[in-house]
Design a protein around this motif. Sequence first.
Motif, PDB file in Angstrom:
ATOM      1  N   GLN A  46       0.835  -1.207   0.000  1.00  0.00           N
ATOM      2  CA  GLN A  46       0.000   0.000   0.000  1.00  0.00           C
ATOM      3  C   GLN A  46       0.874   1.264   0.000  1.00  0.00           C
ATOM      4  OE1 GLN A  46      -0.921  -2.844   1.970  1.00  0.00           O
ATOM      5  NE2 GLN A  46      -2.225  -3.209   0.177  1.00  0.00           N
ATOM      6  N   HIS A  49       2.016   1.726  -3.588  1.00  0.00           N
ATOM      7  CA  HIS A  49       0.934   2.075  -4.514  1.00  0.00           C
ATOM      8  C   HIS A  49       0.391   3.483  -4.258  1.00  0.00           C
ATOM      9  CE1 HIS A  49      -2.622   1.568  -7.051  1.00  0.00           C
ATOM     10  NE2 HIS A  49      -3.321   2.082  -6.054  1.00  0.00           N
ATOM     11  N   PHE A  50      -0.004   3.760  -3.035  1.00  0.00           N
ATOM     12  CA  PHE A  50      -0.694   5.022  -2.759  1.00  0.00           C
ATOM     13  C   PHE A  50       0.251   6.207  -2.707  1.00  0.00           C
ATOM     14  CE2 PHE A  50      -3.743   1.838  -1.243  1.00  0.00           C
ATOM     15  CZ  PHE A  50      -4.862   2.243  -1.959  1.00  0.00           C
ATOM     16  N   ASN A  53       0.362   9.037  -5.352  1.00  0.00           N
ATOM     17  CA  ASN A  53      -0.559  10.177  -5.370  1.00  0.00           C
ATOM     18  C   ASN A  53      -0.826  10.792  -4.004  1.00  0.00           C
ATOM     19  OD1 ASN A  53      -1.400  10.112  -8.281  1.00  0.00           O
ATOM     20  ND2 ASN A  53      -2.067   8.056  -7.683  1.00  0.00           N
ATOM     21  N   TYR A  54      -0.340  10.159  -2.943  1.00  0.00           N
ATOM     22  CA  TYR A  54      -0.624  10.609  -1.588  1.00  0.00           C
ATOM     23  C   TYR A  54       0.654  10.643  -0.749  1.00  0.00           C
ATOM     24  CZ  TYR A  54      -5.509   9.553  -2.745  1.00  0.00           C
ATOM     25  OH  TYR A  54      -6.748   9.521  -3.336  1.00  0.00           O
ATOM     26  N   LYS A 262      -3.257  -5.902  -5.159  1.00  0.00           N
ATOM     27  CA  LYS A 262      -3.768  -5.211  -6.342  1.00  0.00           C
ATOM     28  C   LYS A 262      -5.278  -5.034  -6.260  1.00  0.00           C
ATOM     29  CE  LYS A 262      -0.128  -6.527  -9.614  1.00  0.00           C
ATOM     30  NZ  LYS A 262       0.175  -7.231 -10.885  1.00  0.00           N
ATOM     31  N   ASN A 265      -6.110  -2.584  -3.258  1.00  0.00           N
ATOM     32  CA  ASN A 265      -5.752  -1.205  -3.596  1.00  0.00           C
ATOM     33  C   ASN A 265      -6.732  -0.614  -4.608  1.00  0.00           C
ATOM     34  OD1 ASN A 265      -3.540  -1.563  -1.938  1.00  0.00           O
ATOM     35  ND2 ASN A 265      -2.054  -1.732  -3.603  1.00  0.00           N
ATOM     36  N   ALA A 266      -7.180  -1.437  -5.546  1.00  0.00           N
ATOM     37  CA  ALA A 266      -8.115  -0.954  -6.567  1.00  0.00           C
ATOM     38  C   ALA A 266      -9.448  -0.550  -5.940  1.00  0.00           C
ATOM     39  CB  ALA A 266      -8.330  -2.016  -7.631  1.00  0.00           C
ATOM     40  N   ASP A 269      -8.850   2.730  -4.223  1.00  0.00           N
ATOM     41  CA  ASP A 269      -8.766   3.777  -5.226  1.00  0.00           C
ATOM     42  C   ASP A 269     -10.157   4.265  -5.634  1.00  0.00           C
ATOM     43  OD1 ASP A 269      -6.007   4.137  -5.546  1.00  0.00           O
ATOM     44  OD2 ASP A 269      -5.836   2.497  -6.997  1.00  0.00           O
ATOM     45  N   LEU A 272     -11.624   6.335  -2.812  1.00  0.00           N
ATOM     46  CA  LEU A 272     -10.978   7.639  -2.666  1.00  0.00           C
ATOM     47  C   LEU A 272     -11.375   8.596  -3.790  1.00  0.00           C
ATOM     48  CD1 LEU A 272      -7.384   6.546  -1.583  1.00  0.00           C
ATOM     49  CD2 LEU A 272      -9.242   7.370  -0.135  1.00  0.00           C
ATOM     50  N   LYS A 273     -11.636   8.072  -4.966  1.00  0.00           N
ATOM     51  CA  LYS A 273     -12.029   8.926  -6.083  1.00  0.00           C
ATOM     52  C   LYS A 273     -13.374   9.596  -5.850  1.00  0.00           C
ATOM     53  CE  LYS A 273      -9.460   6.515  -9.717  1.00  0.00           C
ATOM     54  NZ  LYS A 273      -9.538   5.591 -10.886  1.00  0.00           N
TER      55      LYS A 273
END
Length: 275
Positions: A46, A49-50, A53-54, A262, A265-266, A269, A272-273
């Motif tokens: 995580q 991956h994150f 953008n974070y 994966k 996390n998807a 995502d 969060l969007k």
Amino acid sequence: MSKDCIERKYISVAPNVELHILEKGEGQPMIFIPGLTFAGEIFKAQIEHFSMNYRVIAIDPRGQGNSTKTVDGNDYITHGQDLSALINALGIEEVILVGWSTGNFDIWSYLHQFGKDKVKAVITIDMSPLPLSPDSSCWTEGTIEELSAVATQLLRSPEGTRDFFRDYATGVMIQHSMSDDEIEYLLDISCRTPYWICKALFCDVIFSNFLETAREAGEKLPCMMFIAEHWADIAKPFVESQLSGYKTHVMGGHLMFYEYPKEWNAVVDGFLKQL
């Protein structure tokens, strides 16, 4: 701060108490909190991956991982206070909180004591805010007899605690058949927490009740609960009825974000969007 490497830091949260954290990335802060005896490194996938953008921060709570071990303060009210001190020390004004297992209680304790003003969203992973109840319709950690046996018979020595987590890892956390090396990797993280701290935290969380706090969070903040497949038949209806503001997602075992990064996390995502 570089986006290319994970930084290891020690942050003072109380007199003579430091929390060890892993930090990577820039932007909206996300804090990941592991469960009983575990450390922030369990969120390795995580973090990678994150952090694209974070600003991702994975913590070792007090008594766990590389954080300070204390004789007192091994309870979730104190963990919530530590989390508040960490947020303030890092200069965070708005945070997405992600808790796994008893890490959920760090979050609910924080919200109970300090409110929601600095929280943008909450993601909780596979633990009820009401771990013990005589009501069989509730999502709990087990019966009083089962939980009493763990506390009084297993978590009273390093060997017993290690045996408990070995059985829990292979029977509840992970769905695939693990190699000896993988089991030892998970146990090595877990065993950084002394057995007496583990027992104190276990007993404290079992007798904690943050149902009302969790319910209120779902009414006022975007919240999500991941639920493991093995108890979805009781956990999902419980969350949907008692924590109606939470989105739910069923997948994997108790450690689904580690086993299926994966996919997990998807899903996050997507959540969060929508913030």
